[in-house]
Design an enzyme around this catalytic site. Sequence first.
Site, mmCIF file in Angstrom:
data_model
loop_
_atom_site.group_PDB
_atom_site.id
_atom_site.type_symbol
_atom_site.label_atom_id
_atom_site.label_comp_id
_atom_site.label_asym_id
_atom_site.label_seq_id
_atom_site.Cartn_x
_atom_site.Cartn_y
_atom_site.Cartn_z
ATOM 1 N N HIS A 34 -5.838 0.613 -3.338
ATOM 2 C CA HIS A 34 -7.009 1.471 -3.539
ATOM 3 C C HIS A 34 -6.690 2.606 -4.509
ATOM 4 O O HIS A 34 -7.463 2.885 -5.435
ATOM 5 C CB HIS A 34 -7.451 2.042 -2.188
ATOM 6 N N GLU A 35 -5.536 3.255 -4.323
ATOM 7 C CA GLU A 35 -5.177 4.389 -5.189
ATOM 8 C C GLU A 35 -4.834 3.929 -6.605
ATOM 9 O O GLU A 35 -5.174 4.601 -7.584
ATOM 10 C CB GLU A 35 -4.006 5.166 -4.577
#
Length: 295
Positions: free
Chosen positions: A145-146
Amino acid sequence: MFKRIGLFLLTNILMVATIGIVLNLLGVNGYLTAQGINYQSLLIICLVWGMGGSFISLMLSKFMVKMTMGVQIQNENGPYGDLVRKVHVIARRAGITKMPEVGVYDSPEVNAFATGPSANSSLIAVSTGLLREMNEDEVEGVLAHEVAHAANGDMVTLALVQGVVNAFVMFISRIAAFAISNALRSNDDEDRGPSPMINYMIVMVLDIVLGLLAMPIVMWFSRFREYRADSGGASYVGKDKMIRALESLKGQQDRILSGADNMATMKISGKVNFAEMFSTHPTLDKRIQALRTSR
């Protein structure tokens, strides 16, 4: 605490000095004249302050989080070598050519964030609390996600959106303040311009009011980029890992949101605020549902 305050003040001093130099180089020193408002000068001032402030903050973001949050940069041969290698594998899948810095900071909260001025100059930071509370697959989902945030250029686009909104708010508030202060003048003051002090006070009030009214625009984009990062993370490591990561975060939500919330835009989770339109993140239920219904 004093270190954080000092860094905050130093950053603002540097920002003001840099923007002041840019305006002087552009030959713009003010927007109020004897004839009224110089709209061209006002527009330049608002754009430089609005955009300049956002992008200077973005350029300093990695340095600031390292200093204020105690982020320790890791390498593949260190105690968090596996974490670094996972980030690099995911970053390559995302098409990032220069590997992100990977950092760990000591905090009981379950959190991670991405920052930096570009995809090829990014930082992925993870809390020790997240590494303790999540299993390997869940950590991988969070990292994906990051990395998706970095690959999508979300930090840059958010700075751009915030800069445009800031410039618009400044422009409108100063025009409105000039009109209001003129309307408040007595007949004896007709040959003079509006009182600088009154004009300044009205500008400050309008900046706050219009800034709050414009905030939902920035928050909408912030929520949009969370859905996009979830989708990107799912494409890098699989939808199941991404969903498990979000479900784990849901279980830890109260701990994630405990303590000071001055880094809200870096949180990987969020719950419904006073009004959802002012929230930086969609609810975890909505994010999980969006992933489950995606192809």
